[in-house]
Design an enzyme around this catalytic site. Structure first.
Site, short mmCIF file in Angstrom:
data_model
loop_
_atom_site.label_atom_id
_atom_site.label_comp_id
_atom_site.label_asym_id
_atom_site.label_seq_id
_atom_site.Cartn_x
_atom_site.Cartn_y
_atom_site.Cartn_z
NE ARG A 264 -2.42 1.11 3.56
CZ ARG A 264 -3.08 0.83 4.68
NH1 ARG A 264 -4.33 0.42 4.62
NH2 ARG A 264 -2.50 0.94 5.86
CE LYS B 69 -2.49 4.77 6.97
NZ LYS B 69 -3.93 4.68 7.26
CD GLU C 33 -11.85 5.80 4.37
OE1 GLU C 33 -11.62 5.31 5.48
OE2 GLU C 33 -11.01 5.89 3.47
C1 PLP Z 1 -5.03 3.91 7.60
C2 PLP Z 1 -6.46 4.17 7.29
C3 PLP Z 1 -7.45 3.20 7.42
C4 PLP Z 1 -7.20 1.86 8.05
O1 PLP Z 1 -6.31 1.06 7.34
P1 PLP Z 1 -5.65 -0.20 8.07
O2 PLP Z 1 -4.77 -0.76 7.04
O3 PLP Z 1 -6.74 -1.12 8.45
O4 PLP Z 1 -4.93 0.33 9.25
C5 PLP Z 1 -8.74 3.51 6.99
N1 PLP Z 1 -9.05 4.73 6.49
C6 PLP Z 1 -8.12 5.70 6.38
C7 PLP Z 1 -8.52 7.02 5.84
C8 PLP Z 1 -6.81 5.45 6.78
O5 PLP Z 1 -5.89 6.41 6.70
#
Ligand code: PLP
Length: 341
Positions: free
Chosen positions: A83, A185, A221
């Protein structure tokens, strides 16, 4: 190099703590250097670094878990590596080889092993890998150099004294655009989320729920976590959209729901005007693990799922299975667990 630390594990929250060593590697002239562990927790970079002005930066979050027999293990770090690389590609940063990423995480955990909370406390060691564009630059263009670092800190269980549902409201702003950076991210997404979060908190909610940015009719989200619902017919449902950040916890729960709990799993639209299809709902992510959603405020009316005070049975089962795997008490699907050696 690590010394024994004296930490009251039961008092840990989600707060920065300087641990002994962090990993740093620099990309220059087209390649990454070997990387090394350093004591200094300060990063000194050019004032003109693109990370500072144009948000050319991304990050990851994962945890190390202490098992009953004292081992330390990581949960699916290869998924975080992949990722991170998707995030890097989206904002024109060089990728990190998956083995380099996992090796960096392993080195950091080993060097700070005394900070990995004991089994049974519910606390974990949180790892924060990040990549930033650095170097002398002023125009809007990719950085001449990059820094990849991983640091760690012990964090408490998300819920002290057991899981408890919380309430959310609908965001008054978008976190992502239809073809924007929502699936990456990258730092800018989170700067933009601070104000809608504060607006939700002022109204007494834990956080806000973001709807799809094109039509504002479907759940995307839950703050910085993904959404799931359990239908009255017993299916695990989670939204599908290109502007959602693909949560590793969410994809893990989809697998566990199907193979361990024998539920039907659907990745599809979750319209905000069809909440009564769900008997339970939750938010999931590495930090939140699973946060049961008590209710969602839609236009001033609170839609309650299972209960505002109690956790639904499917949510509880998913939580116990996931956390059981992470701490080594439940057998994991092949390839999910990396023992730190
Ligand atoms: C990091 C994140 C998540 C959760 O991802 P994981 O891989 O399960 O930790 C979900 N939504 C957003 C916006 C994030 O930044």
């Amino acid at each position: 190099m690590s010394k024994n630390v004296s930490i009251d594990w039961s008092k840990l929250g989600f707060d920065y703590m300087k641990t002994d060593l962090r990993y740093v590697s620099i990309w220059k002239d087209g390649k990454w250097d070997d990387g090394k562990l350093v004591e200094d927790n300060k990063v000194t970079i050019s004032e003109a670094s693109p990370a500072l002005h144009y948000g050319q930066q991304c990050f990851e979050g994962l945890k190390a878990y202490r098992t009953k027999n004292g081992d330390i293990q990581l949960f699916r770090p290869d998924q975080n590596a992949q990722r991170l690389n998707r995030s890097c590609r989206r904002i024109l940063m060089p990728e990190i080889p998956v083995e380099k990423f996992i090796d960096a995480c392993m080195q950091v955990v080993k060097a700070n092993a005394d900070y990995v909370p004991p089994y049974g406390t519910g606390a974990t060691l949180y790892l924060r890998p990040f990549v930033i564009g650095i170097g002398d630059n002023i125009g809007v263009k990719p950085a001449p150099e990059y820094l990849f670092s991983v640091f760690c800190l012990p964090v408490g269980p998300y819920f002290k004294g057991g899981m408890a549902p919380v309430n959310f409201t609908i965001a008054d702003m978008d976190r992502a655009a239809p073809q924007g950076t929502g699936a990456a991210k990258v730092g800018g997404n989170y700067a933009g989320s601070l104000l809608p979060h504060e607006n939700a908190a002022k109204k007494g909610f834990a956080d806000c729920i973001y709807l799809d940015p094109a039509t504002h009719t479907k759940i995307e989200e839950v703050g910085a976590a993904n959404f799931f619902g359990i239908t009255k017919g017993g299916a695990f449902v989670t939204p599908k959209s290109d502007s959602i950040l693909p949560s590793i916890t969410k994809y893990s729960l989809m697998y566990l729901a199907e193979h361990y709990l024998k539920l039907k799993v659907e990745e599809r639209d979750c319209p905000i005007d069809a909440l009564d299809q769900f008997s339970e709902a939750g938010a999931c992510g590495t930090a939140a693990v699973i946060t049961p959603i008590g209710g969602i405020d839609v236009g001033g009316k609170l839609h309650v799922f299972y209960s505002e005070t109690e956790v639904g049975p499917v949510t509880k089962k998913l939580y116990d299975t996931l956390v059981g795997i992470q701490f080594g008490d439940v057998e994991a699907p092949e390839g999910w667990i990396y023992t730190v050696k």
